[in-house]
Design a protein around this motif. Structure first.
Motif, PDB file in Angstrom:
ATOM      1  N   PRO A 105       0.817  -1.214   0.000  1.00  0.00           N
ATOM      2  CA  PRO A 105       0.000   0.000   0.000  1.00  0.00           C
ATOM      3  C   PRO A 105       0.853   1.267   0.000  1.00  0.00           C
ATOM      4  O   PRO A 105       1.825   1.376   0.750  1.00  0.00           O
ATOM      5  CB  PRO A 105      -0.800  -0.117   1.308  1.00  0.00           C
ATOM      6  N   VAL A 106       0.497   2.201  -0.861  1.00  0.00           N
ATOM      7  CA  VAL A 106       1.201   3.476  -0.958  1.00  0.00           C
ATOM      8  C   VAL A 106       0.292   4.422  -1.750  1.00  0.00           C
ATOM      9  O   VAL A 106      -0.409   3.984  -2.662  1.00  0.00           O
ATOM     10  CB  VAL A 106       2.570   3.300  -1.663  1.00  0.00           C
ATOM     11  N   PRO A 107       0.242   5.704  -1.399  1.00  0.00           N
ATOM     12  CA  PRO A 107      -0.657   6.619  -2.127  1.00  0.00           C
ATOM     13  C   PRO A 107      -0.408   6.665  -3.624  1.00  0.00           C
ATOM     14  O   PRO A 107      -1.358   6.776  -4.407  1.00  0.00           O
ATOM     15  CB  PRO A 107      -0.363   7.979  -1.469  1.00  0.00           C
ATOM     16  N   LEU A 108       0.861   6.569  -4.042  1.00  0.00           N
ATOM     17  CA  LEU A 108       1.171   6.653  -5.467  1.00  0.00           C
ATOM     18  C   LEU A 108       2.410   5.842  -5.791  1.00  0.00           C
ATOM     19  O   LEU A 108       3.446   5.976  -5.128  1.00  0.00           O
ATOM     20  CB  LEU A 108       1.403   8.111  -5.873  1.00  0.00           C
ATOM     21  N   ALA A 109       2.286   4.989  -6.807  1.00  0.00           N
ATOM     22  CA  ALA A 109       3.439   4.309  -7.393  1.00  0.00           C
ATOM     23  C   ALA A 109       3.543   4.783  -8.834  1.00  0.00           C
ATOM     24  O   ALA A 109       2.540   4.836  -9.556  1.00  0.00           O
ATOM     25  CB  ALA A 109       3.284   2.792  -7.325  1.00  0.00           C
ATOM     26  N   ILE A 110       4.759   5.103  -9.268  1.00  0.00           N
ATOM     27  CA  ILE A 110       4.921   5.834 -10.527  1.00  0.00           C
ATOM     28  C   ILE A 110       6.340   5.646 -11.060  1.00  0.00           C
ATOM     29  O   ILE A 110       7.290   5.560 -10.265  1.00  0.00           O
ATOM     30  CB  ILE A 110       4.624   7.340 -10.271  1.00  0.00           C
ATOM     31  N   PRO A 111       6.529   5.566 -12.370  1.00  0.00           N
ATOM     32  CA  PRO A 111       7.899   5.485 -12.903  1.00  0.00           C
ATOM     33  C   PRO A 111       8.527   6.881 -12.971  1.00  0.00           C
ATOM     34  O   PRO A 111       7.833   7.903 -12.966  1.00  0.00           O
ATOM     35  CB  PRO A 111       7.701   4.922 -14.318  1.00  0.00           C
ATOM     36  N   ARG A 112       9.823   6.899 -13.074  1.00  0.00           N
ATOM     37  CA  ARG A 112      10.520   8.154 -13.340  1.00  0.00           C
ATOM     38  C   ARG A 112      10.580   8.384 -14.854  1.00  0.00           C
ATOM     39  O   ARG A 112      10.511   7.448 -15.648  1.00  0.00           O
ATOM     40  CB  ARG A 112      11.938   8.125 -12.768  1.00  0.00           C
ATOM     41  N   ALA A 113      10.690   9.640 -15.223  1.00  0.00           N
ATOM     42  CA  ALA A 113      10.850  10.005 -16.635  1.00  0.00           C
ATOM     43  C   ALA A 113      12.311   9.767 -17.006  1.00  0.00           C
ATOM     44  O   ALA A 113      13.141  10.679 -16.956  1.00  0.00           O
ATOM     45  CB  ALA A 113      10.452  11.459 -16.857  1.00  0.00           C
ATOM     46  N   TYR A 114      12.614   8.529 -17.376  1.00  0.00           N
ATOM     47  CA  TYR A 114      14.001   8.126 -17.591  1.00  0.00           C
ATOM     48  C   TYR A 114      14.680   8.938 -18.681  1.00  0.00           C
ATOM     49  O   TYR A 114      15.911   9.021 -18.741  1.00  0.00           O
ATOM     50  CB  TYR A 114      14.068   6.633 -17.934  1.00  0.00           C
ATOM     51  N   TYR A 137      -6.966  13.249  -2.411  1.00  0.00           N
ATOM     52  CA  TYR A 137      -7.671  14.059  -3.399  1.00  0.00           C
ATOM     53  C   TYR A 137      -7.771  15.514  -2.948  1.00  0.00           C
ATOM     54  O   TYR A 137      -7.698  16.428  -3.783  1.00  0.00           O
ATOM     55  CB  TYR A 137      -9.069  13.501  -3.659  1.00  0.00           C
ATOM     56  N   ALA A 138      -7.908  15.740  -1.652  1.00  0.00           N
ATOM     57  CA  ALA A 138      -7.932  17.117  -1.152  1.00  0.00           C
ATOM     58  C   ALA A 138      -6.596  17.803  -1.430  1.00  0.00           C
ATOM     59  O   ALA A 138      -6.553  18.987  -1.802  1.00  0.00           O
ATOM     60  CB  ALA A 138      -8.236  17.119   0.342  1.00  0.00           C
ATOM     61  N   ARG A 139      -5.498  17.092  -1.268  1.00  0.00           N
ATOM     62  CA  ARG A 139      -4.179  17.647  -1.574  1.00  0.00           C
ATOM     63  C   ARG A 139      -4.067  17.965  -3.069  1.00  0.00           C
ATOM     64  O   ARG A 139      -3.558  19.030  -3.449  1.00  0.00           O
ATOM     65  CB  ARG A 139      -3.068  16.651  -1.194  1.00  0.00           C
ATOM     66  N   ILE A 140      -4.546  17.036  -3.902  1.00  0.00           N
ATOM     67  CA  ILE A 140      -4.508  17.241  -5.345  1.00  0.00           C
ATOM     68  C   ILE A 140      -5.348  18.450  -5.742  1.00  0.00           C
ATOM     69  O   ILE A 140      -4.913  19.314  -6.533  1.00  0.00           O
ATOM     70  CB  ILE A 140      -5.016  15.981  -6.074  1.00  0.00           C
ATOM     71  N   SER A 141      -6.558  18.550  -5.206  1.00  0.00           N
ATOM     72  CA  SER A 141      -7.454  19.662  -5.546  1.00  0.00           C
ATOM     73  C   SER A 141      -6.850  21.003  -5.161  1.00  0.00           C
ATOM     74  O   SER A 141      -6.924  21.980  -5.916  1.00  0.00           O
ATOM     75  CB  SER A 141      -8.805  19.474  -4.849  1.00  0.00           C
ATOM     76  N   LYS A 142      -6.240  21.056  -4.005  1.00  0.00           N
ATOM     77  CA  LYS A 142      -5.600  22.292  -3.550  1.00  0.00           C
ATOM     78  C   LYS A 142      -4.458  22.681  -4.484  1.00  0.00           C
ATOM     79  O   LYS A 142      -4.277  23.855  -4.822  1.00  0.00           O
ATOM     80  CB  LYS A 142      -5.092  22.118  -2.120  1.00  0.00           C
ATOM     81  N   ALA A 143      -3.686  21.676  -4.917  1.00  0.00           N
ATOM     82  CA  ALA A 143      -2.561  21.939  -5.823  1.00  0.00           C
ATOM     83  C   ALA A 143      -3.051  22.407  -7.192  1.00  0.00           C
ATOM     84  O   ALA A 143      -2.421  23.280  -7.814  1.00  0.00           O
ATOM     85  CB  ALA A 143      -1.706  20.687  -5.961  1.00  0.00           C
ATOM     86  N   ILE A 144      -4.145  21.845  -7.673  1.00  0.00           N
ATOM     87  CA  ILE A 144      -4.702  22.283  -8.961  1.00  0.00           C
ATOM     88  C   ILE A 144      -5.145  23.742  -8.867  1.00  0.00           C
ATOM     89  O   ILE A 144      -4.872  24.557  -9.754  1.00  0.00           O
ATOM     90  CB  ILE A 144      -5.875  21.384  -9.377  1.00  0.00           C
ATOM     91  N   ASP A 145      -5.836  24.078  -7.782  1.00  0.00           N
ATOM     92  CA  ASP A 145      -6.327  25.454  -7.609  1.00  0.00           C
ATOM     93  C   ASP A 145      -5.179  26.454  -7.536  1.00  0.00           C
ATOM     94  O   ASP A 145      -5.313  27.606  -7.975  1.00  0.00           O
ATOM     95  CB  ASP A 145      -7.171  25.558  -6.337  1.00  0.00           C
ATOM     96  N   ALA A 146      -4.032  26.022  -7.010  1.00  0.00           N
ATOM     97  CA  ALA A 146      -2.891  26.928  -6.834  1.00  0.00           C
ATOM     98  C   ALA A 146      -1.890  26.842  -7.978  1.00  0.00           C
ATOM     99  O   ALA A 146      -0.866  27.545  -7.960  1.00  0.00           O
ATOM    100  CB  ALA A 146      -2.184  26.612  -5.514  1.00  0.00           C
ATOM    101  N   GLU A 155       3.680  18.273 -13.234  1.00  0.00           N
ATOM    102  CA  GLU A 155       4.338  19.154 -12.262  1.00  0.00           C
ATOM    103  C   GLU A 155       3.696  19.001 -10.881  1.00  0.00           C
ATOM    104  O   GLU A 155       4.400  18.975  -9.858  1.00  0.00           O
ATOM    105  CB  GLU A 155       4.251  20.605 -12.725  1.00  0.00           C
ATOM    106  N   ILE A 156       2.375  18.887 -10.852  1.00  0.00           N
ATOM    107  CA  ILE A 156       1.683  18.723  -9.569  1.00  0.00           C
ATOM    108  C   ILE A 156       2.105  17.432  -8.894  1.00  0.00           C
ATOM    109  O   ILE A 156       2.391  17.398  -7.680  1.00  0.00           O
ATOM    110  CB  ILE A 156       0.159  18.767  -9.787  1.00  0.00           C
ATOM    111  N   LEU A 157       2.160  16.351  -9.644  1.00  0.00           N
ATOM    112  CA  LEU A 157       2.562  15.068  -9.061  1.00  0.00           C
ATOM    113  C   LEU A 157       3.988  15.112  -8.545  1.00  0.00           C
ATOM    114  O   LEU A 157       4.296  14.553  -7.485  1.00  0.00           O
ATOM    115  CB  LEU A 157       2.395  13.956 -10.091  1.00  0.00           C
ATOM    116  N   ASN A 158       4.882  15.781  -9.280  1.00  0.00           N
ATOM    117  CA  ASN A 158       6.261  15.891  -8.813  1.00  0.00           C
ATOM    118  C   ASN A 158       6.353  16.753  -7.555  1.00  0.00           C
ATOM    119  O   ASN A 158       7.111  16.435  -6.631  1.00  0.00           O
ATOM    120  CB  ASN A 158       7.145  16.455  -9.923  1.00  0.00           C
ATOM    121  N   ASN A 159       5.578  17.825  -7.507  1.00  0.00           N
ATOM    122  CA  ASN A 159       5.614  18.691  -6.328  1.00  0.00           C
ATOM    123  C   ASN A 159       5.134  17.960  -5.073  1.00  0.00           C
ATOM    124  O   ASN A 159       5.666  18.164  -3.977  1.00  0.00           O
ATOM    125  CB  ASN A 159       4.754  19.931  -6.558  1.00  0.00           C
ATOM    126  N   LEU A 160       4.137  17.099  -5.239  1.00  0.00           N
ATOM    127  CA  LEU A 160       3.535  16.439  -4.080  1.00  0.00           C
ATOM    128  C   LEU A 160       4.203  15.118  -3.720  1.00  0.00           C
ATOM    129  O   LEU A 160       4.254  14.755  -2.532  1.00  0.00           O
ATOM    130  CB  LEU A 160       2.048  16.192  -4.337  1.00  0.00           C
TER     131      LEU A 160
END
Length: 294
Positions: A105-114, A137-146, A155-160
Motif C-alpha cells: 500500500p502506498v498513495p502513489l506508485a509511478i515510474p521516473r521520466a528516464y 484528493y484534497a491535496r490534489i485539488s488544492k494543488a490544482i487550484d494553486a 508538475e503537480i505530481l512531482n511537487n507532491l
C-alpha cells in the motif's frame, strides 16, 4: 482502444472510464447517433467498462495542449476502488500489468521520466498506480487550484510525491516510442555495456507511450515528409554491406497498428461520404478523457 487491448489480453482488473459529462450515453442508444455516444456504449457493452461522467478540469494555460490534463487527477477521488491504474491514451498496451495491484500500500506508485535529466529524478504521469482517498484528493485539488500557468498534472505530481512515491521501474513498465530513434540507449537500458537489441527489448515492454516530437500524436496522420524526417534511421552493420533496419520497421509498425486499431475499434476512418457526414473533428479527435481501470 486501451480497453479493447485489456479485454483481448485477458486483464482481470475492473475497467472504469471517466468521460466528459457533455457526452450523452444511455442504456439503449436513445441518446442519439453521436460518435462519442457510440464509442461509450461500445466500451460498456463489448469491453465491460464502467462509465462515469465527470466535469473536465480546465484552467487558463499558456499551452492549450495541457489545459485539461488535470482531469486525469480525478482518479485520486475514485474511492470506490482500493487502487486505480491510470494509463495515458496516447499509448499502446503490449502486456497486462495486473501484478501492480498487489504492490504494498502506498498513495502513489509511478515510474521516473528516464528520458529526462537523471539527477532531477522527475516522475512521469504517463502511468500512475493510485490509492484513492479523500485526503490525497484534497491535496490534489488544492494543488490544482494553486497551479501556476506552466504547472500541469506532471508538475503537480512531482511537487507532491517526488520524495515519497513508490518508484516503478521504467523497464519494463513504460518506454517512449522515441527510444528507437536514439543511437545511445543508456538512459533506458541503464548500462553502457548491455547491447540494445530492438526486438528483444520490445518483448519485455508492457506500455508503449507515443512521444516523437515533432511527429504529431498517433491519431493525427503526419505528412510523408514529416514521417520520413523523424523515423529511426537504419544502422550500418560493422564490417558488412548490410543495414539493420529493425528499429525503423518496428517504429513504423507501432504507428500503423495504432491507426488500424482506430479503424477497427473506433470506426474512425472510412469512406469519403462518411468523412463528409461526420466532419473533420471526428477524424482529428484528441481523446481528452483518459482510461482508468482497477
Amino acid at each position: 482502444m486501451l480497453f479493447e487491448r485489456l479485454h483481448r489480453l485477458g486483464s482481470r482488473a475492473e475497467r472504469l472510464l471517466m468521460y466528459p459529462s457533455r457526452f450523452e450515453v444511455s442504456a439503449n442508444g436513445t441518446d442519439g447517433q453521436s460518435w462519442e455516444s457510440g464509442l461509450l456504449r461500445k466500451a460498456r457493452d463489448e469491453y465491460n467498462v464502467k462509465l462515469k461522467p465527470v466535469e473536465v478540469v480546465q484552467r487558463d494555460s499558456q499551452d492549450g495542449t495541457w489545459a485539461e490534463s488535470y482531469t486525469k487527477l480525478l482518479a485520486f477521488n475514485q474511492t470506490q476502488y482500493a487502487r486505480v491504474l491510470q494509463l495515458d491514451s496516447d499509448s499502446t498496451l503490449l502486456q497486462t500489468m495486473d501484478e501492480l495491484f498487489f504492490l504494498p500500500p502506498v498513495p502513489l506508485a509511478i515510474p521516473r521520466a528516464y528520458w529526462l535529466n537523471h539527477s532531477d529524478n522527475i516522475l512521469t504521469s504517463g502511468l500512475l498506480l493510485i490509492q484513492p482517498s479523500n485526503f490525497e484528493y484534497a491535496r490534489i485539488s488544492k494543488a490544482i487550484d494553486a497551479a501556476r500557468s506552466k504547472e500541469y498534472d506532471m508538475e503537480i505530481l512531482n511537487n507532491l510525491y517526488k520524495d515519497s512515491a513508490l518508484i516503478l521501474p521504467h523497464r519494463p513498465y513504460i518506454m517512449l516510442t522515441t527510444e528507437y530513434r536514439y543511437r545511445n540507449h543508456k538512459d533506458y537500458i541503464g548500462s553502457e555495456e548491455e547491447p540494445f537489441d530492438p526486438e528483444s527489448v520490445l518483448k519485455e515492454v508492457k506500455f508503449l507511450h507515443f512521444s516523437d516530437w515533432p511527429m504529431p500524436k498517433p491519431w493525427i496522420n503526419p505528412s510523408p515528409s514529416v514521417r520520413e524526417a523523424n523515423m529511426p534511421q537504419c544502422i550500418q552493420v560493422p564490417e558488412t554491406t548490410s543495414a539493420d533496419c529493425r528499429a525503423q520497421k518496428l517504429w513504423l509498425g507501432w504507428y500503423e497498428d495504432f491507426a488500424q486499431r482506430r479503424v477497427d475499434v473506433c470506426n474512425v476512418a472510412g469512406s469519403a461520404s462518411r468523412k463528409r457526414r461526420m466532419g473533420k473533428r471526428a477524424f482529428d479527435l484528441d481523446p481528452t478523457y483518459e482510461p482508468y481501470f482497477e
